[in-house]
Design an enzyme around this catalytic site. Structure first.
Site, PDB file in Angstrom:
ATOM      1  CD  GLU A 150     -39.095 -18.574  -0.999  1.00 34.51           C
ATOM      2  OE1 GLU A 150     -37.889 -18.850  -1.385  1.00 34.51           O
ATOM      3  OE2 GLU A 150     -39.930 -17.889  -1.672  1.00 34.51           O
ATOM      4  N   GLY A 290     -37.004 -28.274  -3.512  1.00 35.58           N
ATOM      5  CA  GLY A 290     -35.753 -28.621  -4.119  1.00 35.58           C
ATOM      6  C   GLY A 290     -34.532 -27.962  -4.009  1.00 35.58           C
ATOM      7  CB  ALA A 291     -32.463 -25.832  -4.395  1.00 39.14           C
ATOM      8  CG  MET A 292     -33.802 -20.971   0.431  1.00 41.19           C
ATOM      9  SD  MET A 292     -35.513 -20.432  -0.379  1.00 41.19           S
ATOM     10  CE  MET A 292     -34.870 -18.703  -0.161  1.00 41.19           C
ATOM     11  CD  GLU A 293     -34.694 -18.168  -3.641  1.00 43.58           C
ATOM     12  OE1 GLU A 293     -34.764 -19.396  -3.693  1.00 43.58           O
ATOM     13  OE2 GLU A 293     -35.591 -17.093  -3.825  1.00 43.58           O
ATOM     14  CG  ASN A 294     -30.898 -19.988   1.756  1.00 46.45           C
ATOM     15  OD1 ASN A 294     -31.809 -19.375   2.154  1.00 46.45           O
ATOM     16  ND2 ASN A 294     -30.395 -21.044   1.896  1.00 46.45           N
ATOM     17  CD  GLU A 327     -32.789 -22.571  -6.035  1.00 44.05           C
ATOM     18  OE1 GLU A 327     -33.043 -21.636  -5.340  1.00 44.05           O
ATOM     19  OE2 GLU A 327     -33.727 -23.361  -6.077  1.00 44.05           O
ATOM     20  CD  GLU A 349     -39.533 -18.939  -6.665  1.00 44.30           C
ATOM     21  OE1 GLU A 349     -38.887 -19.539  -7.598  1.00 44.30           O
ATOM     22  OE2 GLU A 349     -38.667 -18.715  -5.768  1.00 44.30           O
TER      23      GLU A 349
HETATM   24 ZN   LIG Z   1     -37.117 -20.156  -6.966  1.00 48.65          ZN
END
Ligand SMILES: [Zn+2]
Length: 900
Positions: A150, A290-294, A327, A349
């Site tokens: 992303e 911070g992080a990624m929701e794959n 996430e 988001e």
């Molecule tokens: Zn998010």
């Protein structure tokens, strides 16, 4: 993405020193517009990927099943695939290799001239992850391969229709040397593992859910893991696995508990159950966000996974929980239902931030969680709304989408969801959410689809409310009242305005839900209500009131607006003590402190001696005596508004006066309330008790450390107190260690250097703690801070390629140390310019995020305006800047005149 506003803002993706490309780099700096949206000409039904991971290069084979989109009405269809920083090896259409006349590569696009309505496309590319410092696409972090797709990272691995409304079923095979990369992961469920005689391992994953390519993920490395399981509400067992770099397994217990907590909460509160057999999280050190929701394979910045009492503070523990929840919640709000295009980013988001905020409120303290939301909004989003980068929650044009991972899209987006919940009520809002899930599961949709579901489920007309998505700017509510003692009638006059923002000179009135209550002069609540402000001016009548009431306005911060009401100090004190809305008790205290400080700043400007009103100190004194049942809230109420927040209330920001006045006030509070602070400190400082993370214990620590903060302002006599806490907590309790060290950090004494050195020696092998050490020194109030920061840039532990290090050292100084960054000689600005230009060549997303403090140049005095403007110009005129930085800098410079 779960981005962390507490650390920094926004993200990007042009290649930076990545790979020599066949097509010349050609940055198109023209904006794209929401109103130009067209459905894709082609759809991709399935994608079968094979990654061969090597040390020198990675070979990517992609087999696509492509078909013409029946919804595309254009006569002349084009198959144009996105691709950046790729070396193309071959393309075959329906198994026949294409020759050079049959396609063209230009401006990061692959145009295939003539294609049938349905066909297969096989593309081979080469990439060099080990040289990818932009951390977008496939890259290496601490020797491990990982991805970030992303918004536009997937196109940096292979040519594809890289847009969220193209959803495909993914199968992924990863081939790598088993000894070096025993762990090979991708989205979905594990299909097979094959081992060959040459030491290679071949692992295949298949994701049964269609998804846009930005949710693709791949990990290859030598990682430790911990495993647990979760039984869903329908009785399915889901395997939970957290992967970390070697040696970090003992810091995963809190994260694992958080996963289970989030899964249970989403079932209970929103009826949402997890859908795959396995849920994996991988924590890596080098990560832009911070992080990624794959899908099924979240990739996290280590900062939001690793936590134990010795190494993480209370705040870290809370952040780990909320980012994990964020996430995880994306699986429904983002993955199952995704965005049609990136202008709709807030659809996933804003909604998911709202969901993680609600989770934190339910699992910690409802009031303190809300206070934190509002602080974040005021610190990051209000200034954005007031500056040249202001944009609506749903932007209408962008140059680089990665610049729109902003506080407006995220945090104001969450407020816009919250207002819908307030207007509809809890039950109707839940029905709206259910309808949204039912109606759009498996689709790529728009913000409009979300609002429509809310309307259809509730029967409430949200036509006017939609303006929150299209109009930028923070509305101001000017509120006046009058009371008629003869009739007992009380009237509130509410006027709403919203100042001009770029491209939006005139605003229509918003629909603003205002929760409020009325208190009598003894502090007893007379009534409470929800007012709907829809016109520029509104009048509300209240009857039969025995005396003039005190209004409690915008309870629980029911709308992201600024309220102006001429409270007397006595009224603010009454609200601080009696309001049934605990958020507004805090708010009244903040308002009171703000009034006191703004008055003092005026006195500085008028060359008058500074005076701290006795009533303000006695109001705090009263709190200390009466609020001890809610220690966490009490700690929050004792803290003064930040320098950044005070700046929001000044037409011309006077950084020196703000800093001076806030210091004077805090020191006066410390002097006058010292006996209370000492007693409270002793009562709550139990050095023998082991660290436990729960609301009660967090509250105790926060209160104790707030007392320590004030006591340490008294310098000489109390230094031993802070030093003692630091020494006792150093190896066992990071919350207490950091609290003590933070206070010592502002004192010009040998104890400061000693403590910083001891801390470094104790923790130098833990990169996340070294980040704290950098951040602390960059936020010191001492006058030589910039010199120290420059020195630390050359410290062996600093690495400009690691985003966490950049946030910690450069970000903490430029973004949060208002006083030291804005010295009148402009040294801070020149420093930031040098950092941005250096960073832009390494990682444009981070560079664009770092440059933002300069965008606020118009807020300062003429001297500083000139200096800030000058460095912005210098950045703009530098050769080969990325479009990420280009967009921020040119928007910041737009109106050329300097406002005197
Ligand atoms: Zn998010």
């Amino acid at each position: 993405m779960g981005h962390d506003l507490r650390a920094a803002l926004s993200i990007s993706g042009i290649n930076a020193g990545v790979f020599p490309r066949k097509s010349m780099k050609n940055i198109t700096q023209e904006p794209i517009y929401l109103h130009d949206y067209q459905v894709p000409d082609y759809l991709i039904d399935t994608i079968d990927l094979t990654f061969e991971l090597n040390e020198e290069y990675t070979r990517v084979k992609s087999l696509l099943n492509v078909m013409a989109n029946p919804l595309a009405t254009r006569q002349d269809r084009h198959l144009i695939l996105h691709g950046e920083a790729l070396e193309l090896i071959s393309i075959a259409l329906n198994n026949k290799p294409l020759n050079a006349e049959q396609y063209e590569i230009k401006n990061d696009k692959l145009h295939i001239f003539s294609v049938p309505d349905e066909f297969t496309l096989e593309i081979h590319t080469l990439i060099k992850p080990q040289e990818n410092t932009a951390l977008s696409g496939l890259y290496k972090s601490c020797g491990n391969f990982c991805t970030q797709c992303e918004a536009h990272g997937f196109r940096r691995m292979t040519y594809f229709l890289d847009r969220p409304d193209v959803m495909a079923r993914f199968t992924t095979t990863i081939i790598a040397d088993e000894a070096k990369y025993p762990v090979l992961l991708s989205n979905g469920n594990l299909i097979s593992i094959e081992k060959s005689e040459d030491g290679k391992q071949r692992v295949k994953w298949a994701d049964p859910f269609k998804k846009p390519c930005y949710l693709f993920a791949l990990v290859g490395g030598d990682l430790d893991s911990v495993e647990d399981y979760f039984i869903t509400q329908s009785g399915r067992q889901v395997t939970l696995r957290i992967y970390v770099e070697k040696g970090n397994r003992d810091k995963t217990a809190h994260a694992m508990e958080a996963v289970k907590k989030a899964m249970r909460w989403d079932e209970e509160v929103f009826g949402r159950e997890y859908d795959l057999d396995i849920y994996m999280i991988v924590a890596v050190s080098d990560f832009n966000m911070g992080a990624m929701e794959n899908k099924g394979l979240n990739i996290f910045n280590t900062q939001y996974i690793l936590a134990n009492p010795e190494t993480a503070t209370d705040v870290d523990f809370i952040h780990v929980e909320s980012v994990i929840a964020h996430e995880y919640f994306h699986n429904w709000t983002g993955n199952r239902i995704t965005c049609r295009d990136w202008f709709q980013l807030s659809l996933k988001e804003g909604l998911t931030i709202f969901r993680d905020q609600s989770f934190t409120a339910d699992t910690t303290s409802k009031t303190v969680a809300r206070i934190q939301d509002v602080k974040d909004l005021r610190q990051s989003q209000f200034p954005e709304d007031a500056g040249p980068l202001a944009h609506p929650v749903r932007p209408e044009s962008v140059i680089e989408i990665n610049n729109f991972y902003t506080a407006t899209v995220y945090n104001k987006g969450a407020e816009v969801i919250r207002m819908q919940q307030t207007i509809l009520g809890q039950d109707a809002f839940r029905k709206g959410m259910d309808l949204y899930f039912d109606r759009h599961d498996g689709q790529a949709v728009t913000i409009e689809d979300f609002v429509k579901a809310m309307e259809d489920a509730s029967g409430i007309d949200l036509t006017q409310f939609r303006l929150w998505y299209s109009q930028a700017g923070t509305p101001v509510l000017k509120i006046k009242d009058e009371y008629d003692a003869k009739t007992g009638n009380y009237t509130l006059h509410i006027e709403q305005t919203c100042t001009e923002t770029p491209g939006q000179p005139h605003k229509k009135p918003f629909h603003i839900p205002v929760k409020m209550g009325l208190l009598d002069q003894q502090g007893k609540e007379l009534l409470h209500d929800l007012l709907h402000i829809k016109n520029a001016k509104e009048v509300f009548h209240f009857k039969n009131l025995p005396s003039k009431p005190v209004p409690s306005l915008l309870r629980h911060f029911s709308a992201p607006v600024k309220v102006q009401y001429p409270y007397t100090n006595a009224e603010l004190q009454l609200l601080m003590q009696h309001d049934t809305d605990l958020f507004n008790r805090w708010e009244a205290g903040q308002q009171y402190a703000l009034n006191v400080m703004l008055k003092m700043i005026q006195d500085v400007h008028d060359n008058k001696p500074l005076h701290v009103p006795g009533e303000y100190i006695s109001a705090l004194n009263h709190l200390l005596l009466t609020m001890q049942h809610d220690k966490w809230l009490l700690a929050e109420m004792l803290m003064l508004p930040t320098e950044k927040y005070i700046a929001e209330y000044m037409t011309v920001v006077d950084v020196d006066a703000i800093h001076h006045v806030r210091e004077v006030l805090a020191t006066e509070i410390a002097k006058q309330l010292k006996p209370h602070f000492l007693t409270l400190y002793e009562e709550h400082h139990d050095v023998t008790a082991p660290y436990v993370f729960n609301i009660h214990e967090v509250g105790k620590r926060q209160l104790k450390n707030t007392c320590l903060f004030y006591l340490m302002l008294l310098n000489d006599e109390t230094i031993p107190l802070g030093l003692k806490q630091f020494e006792l907590a150093l190896k066992t309790n990071m919350t207490d260690t950091m609290a003590a060290l933070a206070t010592l950090n502002n004192i010009d004494a040998p104890e400061r250097d000693m403590a910083l050195n001891v801390f470094y020696e104790q923790w130098k092998n833990d990169p996340l703690i070294v980040d704290k050490w950098f951040a602390l020194q960059a936020s010191s109030k001492l006058p030589n801070t910039l010199k120290q920061v420059k020195k630390l840039l050359h410290h062996s532990a600093f690495d400009i390629k690691n985003p966490n290090k950049v946030y910690a050292l450069i970000g903490s100084f430029c973004n949060r140390n208002l006083h030291c960054f804005h010295t009148p000689d402009g040294e801070g600005y020149a420093f930031l310019k040098d950092c941005v230009l250096q960073l832009d060549k390494i990682n444009p997303q981070i560079a664009a995020r770092m440059v933002k403090p300069l965008s606020e140049w118009r807020r300062y005095d003429v001297g500083r305006q000139h200096l800030m403007h000058e460095v912005l110009e210098q950045i703009a005129q530098s050769k080969n800047i990325s479009k990420d930085v280009f967009e921020i800098v040119t928007k910041s410079l737009k109106k050329q005149e300097i406002i005197a």
